[in-house]
Design a protein around this motif. Structure first.
Motif, mmCIF file in Angstrom:
data_model
loop_
_atom_site.group_PDB
_atom_site.id
_atom_site.type_symbol
_atom_site.label_atom_id
_atom_site.label_comp_id
_atom_site.label_asym_id
_atom_site.label_seq_id
_atom_site.Cartn_x
_atom_site.Cartn_y
_atom_site.Cartn_z
ATOM 1 N N LYS A 158 0.771 -1.146 -0.010
ATOM 2 C CA LYS A 158 0.018 -0.042 -0.004
ATOM 3 C C LYS A 158 0.903 1.389 0.004
ATOM 4 N N LEU A 159 1.804 1.249 0.869
ATOM 5 C CA LEU A 159 2.913 2.224 0.758
ATOM 6 C C LEU A 159 3.668 2.448 -0.428
ATOM 7 N N LEU A 160 4.082 1.364 -0.903
ATOM 8 C CA LEU A 160 4.663 1.331 -2.240
ATOM 9 C C LEU A 160 3.835 1.927 -3.434
ATOM 10 N N GLN A 161 2.557 1.634 -3.451
ATOM 11 C CA GLN A 161 1.444 2.211 -4.322
ATOM 12 C C GLN A 161 1.334 3.755 -4.403
ATOM 13 N N THR A 162 1.634 4.062 -3.008
ATOM 14 C CA THR A 162 1.440 5.758 -2.767
ATOM 15 C C THR A 162 2.699 6.312 -3.227
ATOM 16 N N HIS A 163 3.982 5.634 -3.043
ATOM 17 C CA HIS A 163 5.162 6.359 -3.589
ATOM 18 C C HIS A 163 5.185 6.352 -5.201
ATOM 19 N N ALA A 164 4.664 5.277 -5.760
ATOM 20 C CA ALA A 164 4.638 5.022 -7.098
ATOM 21 C C ALA A 164 3.788 6.037 -7.887
ATOM 22 N N LYS A 165 2.505 6.451 -7.246
ATOM 23 C CA LYS A 165 1.696 7.386 -7.562
ATOM 24 C C LYS A 165 2.408 8.960 -7.668
ATOM 25 N N ALA A 166 3.099 9.109 -6.405
ATOM 26 C CA ALA A 166 3.627 10.351 -6.367
ATOM 27 C C ALA A 166 4.850 10.542 -7.232
ATOM 28 N N LEU A 167 5.673 9.445 -7.606
ATOM 29 C CA LEU A 167 6.559 9.487 -8.673
ATOM 30 C C LEU A 167 6.250 9.650 -9.919
ATOM 31 N N LEU A 168 4.894 9.078 -10.427
ATOM 32 C CA LEU A 168 4.322 9.403 -11.687
ATOM 33 C C LEU A 168 3.986 10.645 -11.706
ATOM 34 N N LEU A 169 3.281 11.323 -10.794
ATOM 35 C CA LEU A 169 2.698 12.780 -10.964
ATOM 36 C C LEU A 169 3.835 13.862 -11.117
ATOM 37 N N CYS A 170 5.000 13.319 -10.167
ATOM 38 C CA CYS A 170 6.513 14.173 -10.344
ATOM 39 C C CYS A 170 6.816 14.118 -11.729
ATOM 40 N N ASP A 171 6.934 13.047 -12.463
ATOM 41 C CA ASP A 171 7.395 12.733 -13.686
ATOM 42 C C ASP A 171 6.295 13.413 -14.753
ATOM 43 N N GLU A 172 4.931 13.384 -14.649
ATOM 44 C CA GLU A 172 4.055 13.993 -15.486
ATOM 45 C C GLU A 172 4.272 15.504 -15.391
ATOM 46 N N LEU A 173 4.354 16.137 -14.077
ATOM 47 C CA LEU A 173 4.401 17.735 -14.027
ATOM 48 C C LEU A 173 5.758 17.999 -14.629
ATOM 49 N N SER A 174 6.638 17.310 -14.698
ATOM 50 C CA SER A 174 8.039 17.718 -15.200
ATOM 51 C C SER A 174 7.804 17.737 -16.726
ATOM 52 N N LEU A 175 6.880 16.668 -17.128
ATOM 53 C CA LEU A 175 6.733 16.605 -18.625
ATOM 54 C C LEU A 175 5.882 17.621 -19.201
ATOM 55 N N PHE A 176 5.018 18.180 -18.504
ATOM 56 C CA PHE A 176 4.102 19.346 -18.468
ATOM 57 C C PHE A 176 5.096 20.625 -18.870
#
Length: 252
Positions: free
Chosen positions: A142-160
């Motif tokens: 469950k914690l891993l999923q939270t970290h993975a989602k945060a990482l994905l959002l950081c990646d997408e914001l940088s892509l933006f």
């Protein structure tokens, strides 16, 4: 390589430079989501290192004859890129299995968006890597999923920040016009909006970070005339690296 086109030039941003922005965002993420400073450090490392696989690939950009423009991370041949993805994850895993696990999850998430004959065997191998690390470390899934989602959002914001010219209206983004999936707010808050307020500032609502984040976009602007004269690789080598200041802040 991240590429967008102007009337007389191509703007090229190396993937590892884009990853640095996502790492700067991850380093400012709200602390209550992490489950300890050690895991915060690993997630931040995963963000900074997640595109290390592109260091060699981006050193010499290639021309896509079919598109009539440089290859980008979106259309780069999978039979080449996935070899480098796996090699970079192997290297990272030797020093940080948890960061490699997060990087692998990010790669498989993105690979499934462009699913083709190259992505399927890559995704299957990475699922095996993920399962082995989770079992070895006894990971809190469950914690891993939270970290993975945060990482994905950081990646997408940088892509933006990098996929279009600074200041571009969000409606013109193919991927992000409707905002970003957001898993960290109260019930009913499922989308994060990011908008340029000027050519140097991106405002976020809601705001998942502890502070404003000052960073920069490093890029090369390669004129189409130079590409025609020397080819994309030599024109890129001759272009001067430039830096564009960038601020992420809470929307007012």
């Amino acid at each position: 390589m991240i590429v967008y086109e102007k009337d007389d030039a191509y703007v090229l941003i190396a993937q590892h430079d884009h990853a640095r922005i996502s790492g700067d965002l991850a380093s400012a993420w709200r602390g209550e989501l992490f489950g300890g400073e050690a895991l915060r450090d690993e997630m931040t490392r995963a963000a900074y290192e997640h595109d290390a696989s592109w260091l060699e690939l981006d050193r010499v950009p290639l021309w896509n004859d079919a598109a009539g423009s440089p290859y980008t991370f979106r259309d780069y041949p999978g039979n080449i890129r996935f070899v480098f993805y796996e090699r970079a994850l192997d290297d990272l895993q030797r020093s940080s299995e948890y960061a490699a696990l997060l990087g692998s999850i990010l790669y498989t998430t993105l690979a499934e968006r462009i699913r083709n004959e190259d992505t399927v065997p890559f995704v299957e191998r990475e699922f095996a890597r993920q399962s082995a690390i989770i079992e070895k470390l006894g990971v809190d899934v469950k914690l891993l999923q939270t970290h993975a989602k945060a990482l994905l959002l950081c990646d997408e914001l940088s892509l933006f920040a990098c996929m279009e010219a600074p200041g571009t209206n969000r409606s013109r983004y193919e991927w992000f016009a409707g905002g970003f999936a957001y898993w960290f707010g109260p019930p009913g808050q499922t989308t994060l909006a990011a908008d340029w307020t000027d050519e140097h500032t991106i405002a976020l609502a809601p705001y998942p970070l502890m502070r404003e984040v000052e960073t920069s976009i490093v890029y090369r602007e390669v004129s189409k005339a130079d590409v025609a004269k020397w080819g994309i690789s030599e024109a890129y080598r001759r272009a001067t690296p430039r830096k564009h200041g960038l601020l992420f802040r809470q929307a007012r």
